[in-house]
Every structure is written in C-alpha cells, then in structure tokens.
Scaffold this motif. Structure first.
Motif, PDB file in Angstrom:
ATOM      1  N   ASP A 115      -9.317   4.901  -0.220  1.00 28.78           N
ATOM      2  CA  ASP A 115      -9.897   3.585   0.010  1.00 28.78           C
ATOM      3  C   ASP A 115      -8.806   2.516   0.021  1.00 28.78           C
ATOM      4  OD1 ASP A 115     -11.951   1.626   0.235  1.00 28.78           O
ATOM      5  OD2 ASP A 115     -11.697   1.194  -1.892  1.00 28.78           O
ATOM      6  N   ARG A 116      -8.896   1.636   1.002  1.00 27.88           N
ATOM      7  CA  ARG A 116      -8.002   0.474   1.171  1.00 27.88           C
ATOM      8  C   ARG A 116      -6.605   0.849   1.649  1.00 27.88           C
ATOM      9  NH1 ARG A 116      -9.712  -0.472  -3.984  1.00 27.88           N
ATOM     10  NH2 ARG A 116      -7.568  -0.578  -4.778  1.00 27.88           N
ATOM     11  N   MET A 117      -6.361   2.109   1.964  1.00 23.94           N
ATOM     12  CA  MET A 117      -5.043   2.479   2.473  1.00 23.94           C
ATOM     13  C   MET A 117      -5.011   2.354   3.991  1.00 23.94           C
ATOM     14  SD  MET A 117      -3.877   5.651   0.076  1.00 23.94           S
ATOM     15  CE  MET A 117      -4.142   5.588  -1.703  1.00 23.94           C
ATOM     16  N   GLU A 118      -3.815   2.056   4.537  1.00 29.37           N
ATOM     17  CA  GLU A 118      -3.691   1.830   5.960  1.00 29.37           C
ATOM     18  C   GLU A 118      -3.889   3.123   6.751  1.00 29.37           C
ATOM     19  OE1 GLU A 118      -1.389   1.586   3.598  1.00 29.37           O
ATOM     20  OE2 GLU A 118       0.651   1.454   4.422  1.00 29.37           O
ATOM     21  N   ALA A 156       4.738  14.400   4.145  1.00 30.29           N
ATOM     22  CA  ALA A 156       5.660  13.313   4.464  1.00 30.29           C
ATOM     23  C   ALA A 156       5.595  12.252   3.368  1.00 30.29           C
ATOM     24  CB  ALA A 156       5.282  12.702   5.821  1.00 30.29           C
ATOM     25  N   PRO A 157       6.636  11.440   3.224  1.00 26.04           N
ATOM     26  CA  PRO A 157       6.602  10.375   2.207  1.00 26.04           C
ATOM     27  C   PRO A 157       5.384   9.467   2.316  1.00 26.04           C
ATOM     28  CG  PRO A 157       8.832  10.639   3.037  1.00 26.04           C
ATOM     29  CD  PRO A 157       7.948  11.532   3.876  1.00 26.04           C
ATOM     30  N   ALA A 158       4.920   9.198   3.534  1.00 27.28           N
ATOM     31  CA  ALA A 158       3.729   8.361   3.679  1.00 27.28           C
ATOM     32  C   ALA A 158       2.511   9.032   3.058  1.00 27.28           C
ATOM     33  CB  ALA A 158       3.473   8.069   5.160  1.00 27.28           C
ATOM     34  N   ALA A 159       2.418  10.363   3.185  1.00 26.64           N
ATOM     35  CA  ALA A 159       1.308  11.089   2.576  1.00 26.64           C
ATOM     36  C   ALA A 159       1.455  11.146   1.059  1.00 26.64           C
ATOM     37  CB  ALA A 159       1.214  12.496   3.161  1.00 26.64           C
ATOM     38  N   VAL A 160       2.669  11.379   0.578  1.00 28.46           N
ATOM     39  CA  VAL A 160       2.902  11.408  -0.862  1.00 28.46           C
ATOM     40  C   VAL A 160       2.578  10.043  -1.479  1.00 28.46           C
ATOM     41  CG1 VAL A 160       4.665  11.688  -2.644  1.00 28.46           C
ATOM     42  CG2 VAL A 160       4.615  13.241  -0.691  1.00 28.46           C
ATOM     43  N   SER A 161       2.818   8.977  -0.714  1.00 27.25           N
ATOM     44  CA  SER A 161       2.526   7.645  -1.228  1.00 27.25           C
ATOM     45  C   SER A 161       1.053   7.495  -1.560  1.00 27.25           C
ATOM     46  CB  SER A 161       2.932   6.578  -0.206  1.00 27.25           C
ATOM     47  OG  SER A 161       2.005   6.488   0.869  1.00 27.25           O
ATOM     48  N   ALA A 162       0.197   8.193  -0.826  1.00 22.22           N
ATOM     49  CA  ALA A 162      -1.236   8.129  -1.113  1.00 22.22           C
ATOM     50  C   ALA A 162      -1.529   8.675  -2.503  1.00 22.22           C
ATOM     51  CB  ALA A 162      -2.015   8.911  -0.055  1.00 22.22           C
ATOM     52  N   LEU A 163      -0.898   9.797  -2.861  1.00 27.45           N
ATOM     53  CA  LEU A 163      -1.095  10.364  -4.191  1.00 27.45           C
ATOM     54  C   LEU A 163      -0.605   9.415  -5.275  1.00 27.45           C
ATOM     55  CD1 LEU A 163       0.003  14.089  -3.684  1.00 27.45           C
ATOM     56  CD2 LEU A 163      -2.311  13.192  -3.846  1.00 27.45           C
ATOM     57  N   GLU A 199       0.206  -4.240   1.158  1.00 27.84           N
ATOM     58  CA  GLU A 199       0.969  -4.818   0.062  1.00 27.84           C
ATOM     59  C   GLU A 199       0.834  -3.998  -1.213  1.00 27.84           C
ATOM     60  OE1 GLU A 199       0.158  -8.903  -0.597  1.00 27.84           O
ATOM     61  OE2 GLU A 199       0.859  -9.548   1.386  1.00 27.84           O
ATOM     62  N   GLU A 200      -0.273  -3.271  -1.371  1.00 25.94           N
ATOM     63  CA  GLU A 200      -0.432  -2.430  -2.557  1.00 25.94           C
ATOM     64  C   GLU A 200       0.669  -1.380  -2.631  1.00 25.94           C
ATOM     65  OE1 GLU A 200      -4.079   0.071  -4.442  1.00 25.94           O
ATOM     66  OE2 GLU A 200      -3.168   0.918  -2.635  1.00 25.94           O
ATOM     67  N   ALA A 201       1.003  -0.790  -1.484  1.00 25.37           N
ATOM     68  CA  ALA A 201       2.045   0.232  -1.454  1.00 25.37           C
ATOM     69  C   ALA A 201       3.381  -0.353  -1.910  1.00 25.37           C
ATOM     70  CB  ALA A 201       2.173   0.821  -0.053  1.00 25.37           C
ATOM     71  N   ARG A 230      -3.486   3.334  -9.387  1.00 23.15           N
ATOM     72  CA  ARG A 230      -4.710   2.555  -9.599  1.00 23.15           C
ATOM     73  C   ARG A 230      -5.298   2.814 -10.976  1.00 23.15           C
ATOM     74  NH1 ARG A 230      -7.417   3.594  -3.592  1.00 23.15           N
ATOM     75  NH2 ARG A 230      -5.971   2.221  -2.449  1.00 23.15           N
ATOM     76  N   VAL A 231      -5.005   3.990 -11.518  1.00 18.11           N
ATOM     77  CA  VAL A 231      -5.490   4.325 -12.858  1.00 18.11           C
ATOM     78  C   VAL A 231      -4.498   3.884 -13.920  1.00 18.11           C
ATOM     79  CG1 VAL A 231      -6.144   6.220 -14.390  1.00 18.11           C
ATOM     80  CG2 VAL A 231      -6.758   6.304 -11.965  1.00 18.11           C
ATOM     81  N   ALA A 232      -3.208   4.166 -13.705  1.00 23.26           N
ATOM     82  CA  ALA A 232      -2.211   3.962 -14.760  1.00 23.26           C
ATOM     83  C   ALA A 232      -1.535   2.604 -14.722  1.00 23.26           C
ATOM     84  CB  ALA A 232      -1.145   5.056 -14.649  1.00 23.26           C
TER      85      ALA A 232
END
Length: 306
Positions: free
Chosen positions: A256-259, A286-293, A207-209, A299-301
C-alpha cells in the motif's frame, strides 16, 4: 628499525572516496600505478590472491600498520572501508573463519556482488561504496534513484573481476563471458564490458522510501554504544518483521502507498519455485523490490504505523 626501512612508501596514493569500499580503493590504486590488483596488493604489503572475497571484512593490526607506512592512511581510514565497520550495528555476528579469512552469515549482506548508483559511479570516476554491499541500502539518497544490481547485457549481478585490468575496469561490467569457466580459463575470458553508468536506474517517486533509507543509513553508521545498541535492536526487529511477511502467500495490502515501479519489481519476483515470494525477493530481488520489504518493516519499527 631495519624492517621499517625496508618498507617503501608509495609515490602516489589516491585518497579514499567518502564511504568507499576497500576493494574499490585498491582498484583505484591499481589503476593509478598501472598494476594488476594482485601486484597492487603486494605493493600494499598484503600477500595472497586478489579474489573478491579477500580483504573485505577486516585486516589485522600488522596489516593496518603496514598500510600506514606504505600509504600514510591512518588505520581508522582503512577500517572505515572494511565490512567490519558495520559490526557494531548491522553485522554483529562477524566471526573469524579459520583458514578462510573472515566471513559473516547474514541475509542482509551482498557477499559476492554489489549494487551501484550509476550516477555516483560516473561522478566519482568509478568508486564503489561500502554501503552498497548491504541490502539495507536500496536507493541513492543523493540522486534519488534505486540502486542497480544487474547488467542489462549479460543479466548477471555486478561484481569486481579477479584482476584489475585498467582504469576503465571499475566503470564497466566485468563479468567473464564464459560463465562456467574456472581458473586460468576464467581469468583469460573476455568480460561483458557494459558501462555501469549506462544501466537504467529507477527514479524514486515516493518520499516514504527516501525517508526510510535515510533513517536506515543513520542506524547503520556506528557511533557511541547507546546508538549502536539501539541500531542493533531496531534492525533485528525489522528483520523479524520481514521474516514474518516473507512467510505469507500473498502481498495483498502490504504494498500500500508504494509507487508502481516498486510494485512491478516485487511482482517480477513472484512464482519462483520452492520459495515464498517475498523470501525470494530478499535473496534475489532487485534493490527496488527489496526496498518494499524494508519499508513494510519500517512502518512497524520506525514509522509507528500499524
């Protein structure tokens, strides 16, 4: 007055899909009129070649007025389909490049390709969204899947071919099979043809994503001046945060906490020569990897987490 009478109104004008990219709409018109993309552009009063890089950043007022007379579309409708739509928020450095049209230098812009949601492509009959051209957009909040950006058959990034060849062209991978061909050889080459709607998309389990993507989408959409200024500031803050994490040698603790599917997508980008792992992820991942960034920066902003 004589000039206006010479402009012919098109008999059939497909309505732009909500959020559609201009080149996608042009191809929709081409399929409706059974014309090539180049011939369709001429019918719309837009001279020049039908390259993917043309007519995607902005149009001059004269061209917008010509489109209004030929199609009935208001200039605001057309501008919503151009990348200049995001100039107030995500693309403030959009600048004219004399002799080469319009360009923008931005690591968050997919210049020559597009991601896609296979379910959206199927539901819309082949309409491609403008927001998919931005790396800030990494999942479909309607269908809850990560966007796809590569064809599983030819393993190349998705993009529109130079010419629209038929109504089904928009729903298939149109990469020429002759990878290194140029000019007429490339134009005449057979295309891959893999159906975009059959490209497997990773389901979003976190849900965070979804929350981050919806917040980012709200920031990307221009509104009044205070909103746009806040959006630019937050997006720049997140970009700086991502620049910091891409200089790290390890991703330990950052995921942390990512699927698991997202972590796996990030790990697939590891070991690239001459590039920090996460830096390569932003440029080629891939978009899934970019989503991690994006989520690390959010989480900071945005999420006020340490």
């Amino acid at each position: 007055m004589v000039e206006e009478e010479r402009i012919r109104r098109l008999g059939i004008v497909p309505t732009p899909f909500a959020g559609e990219a201009f080149v996608s709409w042009v191809d929709t018109v081409a399929a409706t009129l059974q014309l090539s993309r180049a011939a369709t552009l001429r019918a719309l009063g837009l001279p020049g070649t039908a390259k993917f890089s043309m007519y995607q950043f902005r149009l001059e007022p004269e061209a917008l007025e010509g489109l209004r007379q030929r199609t009935g579309l208001r200039p605001a409708q057309v501008e919503r389909m151009l990348l200049s739509f995001y100039a107030p928020t995500a693309l403030p450095q959009l600048v004219p490049d004399i002799g080469r049209g319009w360009r923008v230098s931005n690591p968050w812009l997919r210049r020559e390709h597009s991601t896609a949601c296979p379910l959206c492509i199927q539901a819309s009959g082949g309409r491609w969204l403008l927001s998919w051209r931005l790396k800030w957009t990494f999942l479909c909040a309607d269908h809850l899947v990560y966007l796809v950006d590569r064809c599983p058959r030819c393993h190349l990034r998705l993009y529109w071919r130079l010419e629209a060849t038929g109504s089904e062209q928009r729903m298939h991978c149109t990469r020429p099979q002759a990878r290194h061909g140029r000019g007429p050889r490339r134009l005449g080459a057979k295309v891959c043809g893999f159906p975009v709607v059959e490209i497997p998309a990773i389901a979003v389990e976190d849900e965070e994503a979804i929350h981050v993507q919806r917040r980012i989408s709200a920031l990307l959409t221009p509104a009044d001046d205070p909103h746009n200024e806040t959006s630019r500031r937050l997006l720049q803050h997140m970009s700086r945060a991502i620049h910091d994490v891409t200089s790290r040698k390890t991703t330990a603790g950052l995921l942390d906490r990512m699927e698991n599917n997202v972590i796996r997508a990030v790990h697939e980008t590891q070991g690239q020569p001459w590039h920090p792992p996460l830096s390569w992820t932003l440029e080629h991942g891939a978009p899934a990897a970019v989503s991690a960034l994006v989520r690390i920066a959010a989480r900071v902003a945005l999420l006020d987490s340490p």
